[in-house]
Design an enzyme around this catalytic site. Sequence first.
Site, short mmCIF file in Angstrom:
data_model
loop_
_atom_site.label_atom_id
_atom_site.label_comp_id
_atom_site.label_asym_id
_atom_site.label_seq_id
_atom_site.Cartn_x
_atom_site.Cartn_y
_atom_site.Cartn_z
N SER A 1 73.00 44.88 29.61
CA SER A 1 71.77 45.45 29.07
C SER A 1 70.64 44.44 29.25
O SER A 1 70.90 43.22 29.32
CB SER A 1 71.94 45.73 27.57
OG SER A 1 70.69 45.98 26.96
N TYR B 1 74.62 42.14 19.73
CA TYR B 1 74.61 42.95 20.97
C TYR B 1 74.15 42.12 22.17
O TYR B 1 74.74 42.18 23.25
CB TYR B 1 73.69 44.14 20.73
CG TYR B 1 73.61 45.18 21.83
CD1 TYR B 1 74.63 46.13 22.00
CD2 TYR B 1 72.50 45.24 22.66
CE1 TYR B 1 74.53 47.10 22.98
CE2 TYR B 1 72.40 46.22 23.63
CZ TYR B 1 73.41 47.15 23.80
OH TYR B 1 73.30 48.12 24.77
N ALA B 2 73.09 41.33 21.99
CA ALA B 2 72.57 40.50 23.10
C ALA B 2 73.64 39.50 23.54
O ALA B 2 73.82 39.26 24.74
CB ALA B 2 71.31 39.76 22.65
N THR B 3 74.37 38.94 22.57
CA THR B 3 75.44 38.00 22.88
C THR B 3 76.55 38.68 23.68
O THR B 3 77.03 38.16 24.69
CB THR B 3 76.01 37.41 21.58
OG1 THR B 3 74.94 36.77 20.87
CG2 THR B 3 77.12 36.42 21.84
N GLY C 1 82.39 60.11 26.72
CA GLY C 1 82.15 61.36 25.99
C GLY C 1 80.70 61.78 25.94
O GLY C 1 80.39 62.96 25.80
N LYS D 1 76.32 41.43 25.47
CA LYS D 1 75.85 41.89 26.79
C LYS D 1 75.66 40.70 27.74
O LYS D 1 75.84 40.84 28.95
CB LYS D 1 74.57 42.70 26.65
CG LYS D 1 74.78 44.06 25.95
CD LYS D 1 75.91 44.84 26.58
CE LYS D 1 75.86 46.32 26.27
NZ LYS D 1 77.07 47.03 26.77
P1 NAP Z 1 76.14 56.32 23.39
O1 NAP Z 1 75.38 57.55 23.73
O2 NAP Z 1 76.14 55.82 22.00
O3 NAP Z 1 77.65 56.49 23.89
C1 NAP Z 1 78.60 55.46 23.69
C2 NAP Z 1 79.98 56.02 23.91
O4 NAP Z 1 80.94 54.96 23.67
C3 NAP Z 1 80.30 57.15 22.92
O5 NAP Z 1 80.90 58.21 23.62
C4 NAP Z 1 81.27 56.48 21.95
O6 NAP Z 1 82.26 57.33 21.41
C5 NAP Z 1 81.97 55.49 22.86
N1 NAP Z 1 82.62 54.44 22.09
C6 NAP Z 1 82.10 53.69 21.08
N2 NAP Z 1 83.02 52.86 20.59
C7 NAP Z 1 84.17 53.08 21.29
C8 NAP Z 1 85.47 52.53 21.26
N3 NAP Z 1 85.81 51.56 20.37
N4 NAP Z 1 86.41 53.01 22.11
C9 NAP Z 1 86.10 54.00 22.98
N5 NAP Z 1 84.87 54.55 23.08
C10 NAP Z 1 83.92 54.10 22.24
O7 NAP Z 1 75.64 55.07 24.28
P2 NAP Z 1 74.86 55.01 25.69
O8 NAP Z 1 73.45 54.88 25.40
O9 NAP Z 1 75.37 56.06 26.60
O10 NAP Z 1 75.36 53.57 26.18
C11 NAP Z 1 76.47 53.39 27.08
C12 NAP Z 1 76.57 51.91 27.43
O11 NAP Z 1 75.35 51.47 28.01
C13 NAP Z 1 76.82 51.00 26.24
O12 NAP Z 1 77.65 49.92 26.62
C14 NAP Z 1 75.44 50.50 25.90
O13 NAP Z 1 75.48 49.28 25.21
C15 NAP Z 1 74.84 50.37 27.29
N6 NAP Z 1 73.37 50.39 27.32
C16 NAP Z 1 72.66 51.48 26.87
C17 NAP Z 1 71.26 51.45 26.93
C18 NAP Z 1 70.40 52.59 26.47
O14 NAP Z 1 69.16 52.45 26.48
N7 NAP Z 1 70.94 53.71 26.06
C19 NAP Z 1 70.61 50.33 27.44
C20 NAP Z 1 71.37 49.25 27.89
C21 NAP Z 1 72.76 49.30 27.83
P3 NAP Z 1 81.99 58.30 20.14
O15 NAP Z 1 81.11 59.38 20.66
O16 NAP Z 1 83.35 58.78 19.77
O17 NAP Z 1 81.34 57.43 19.10
#
Ligand code: NAP
Length: 249
Positions: free
Chosen positions: A138, A150-152, A11, A154
């Site tokens: 991550s 989260y670290a665990t 989303g 990932k």
């Molecule tokens: P984000 O903008 O917070 O988006 C996360 C998405 O996951 C949102 O659309 C959220 O839905 C959805 N979500 C959360 N819980 C869910 C569930 N139980 N079932 C289905 N969907 C769910 O995060 P992002 O930054 O794009 O991160 C995406 C991925 O990359 C994650 O796994 C994150 O840990 C990883 N990551 C991000 C970064 C960074 O710097 N941004 C760095 C390393 C890793 P809603 O909108 O409905 O809440």
Amino acid sequence: MSRVAIVTGGGRGIGAATAKKLAADGMAVAVVDLDESTAGETADAIKQAGGTVIAVGADVSDAAQVAAAVERVAAELGAPTVLVNNAGVLRDNLLFKMSDDDWETVMSVHLRGAFLFSRAVQKHMVDAGYGRIVSLSSTSALGNRGQANYATAKAGLQGFTKTLAIELGRFGITANAVAPGFIATDMTQATAKRVGVDWDDFVKNAVSQIPVGRAGAPEDVANTVSFLVSEGAGFVSGQVIYVAGGPRA
Ligand code: NAP
């Protein structure tokens, strides 16, 4: 051949950019999100660009919802042979303040979610003799203050990925992890807010430690996922690719 891809958490942020990229690559895409209307926003953008897409509301940590989502994708788009386990949440806190719920929620969404979706799609992949699974790890997997949960999770996804690569390789299925560093999304904005640092200062501080001298964008991750799920990446499996503008966080 046109493949059917599922992107969880599609989303917004990295998931939305990835769903758009895979659609632009010619895949039919199922955008899965907790909130079907958020998934619908990504789906509308893909439709407008001429792509084939459906929006599916499902909680990745709920086995029944995951099974129903995968069945719906198979019925409406065809057998899913590409899966991107991207859905994620943060519940950051120092260990002594971390609640049971902070721990369980993060494990449920990242680890249980990736497990449930991978298990549900593998049958389609095995039947097709082809599959691509990419899970979002991550740089936090290397350890990060305030992120014991989260670290665990990932780091766990890296072990999960390597095991899937070993078990499923013989069926033409690869499994890899992408480990982003600092990517500007709602998630990192929420972190800046939580620690009380102005967003511009937060970005500036992050960028000062990134060798390529800029913050990551969701498209940086999407481009890497696009390669890993391509037909041409069939001999790359069990790897963790850091997408961090340098060798470390
Ligand atoms: P984000 O903008 O917070 O988006 C996360 C998405 O996951 C949102 O659309 C959220 O839905 C959805 N979500 C959360 N819980 C869910 C569930 N139980 N079932 C289905 N969907 C769910 O995060 P992002 O930054 O794009 O991160 C995406 C991925 O990359 C994650 O796994 C994150 O840990 C990883 N990551 C991000 C970064 C960074 O710097 N941004 C760095 C390393 C890793 P809603 O909108 O409905 O809440």
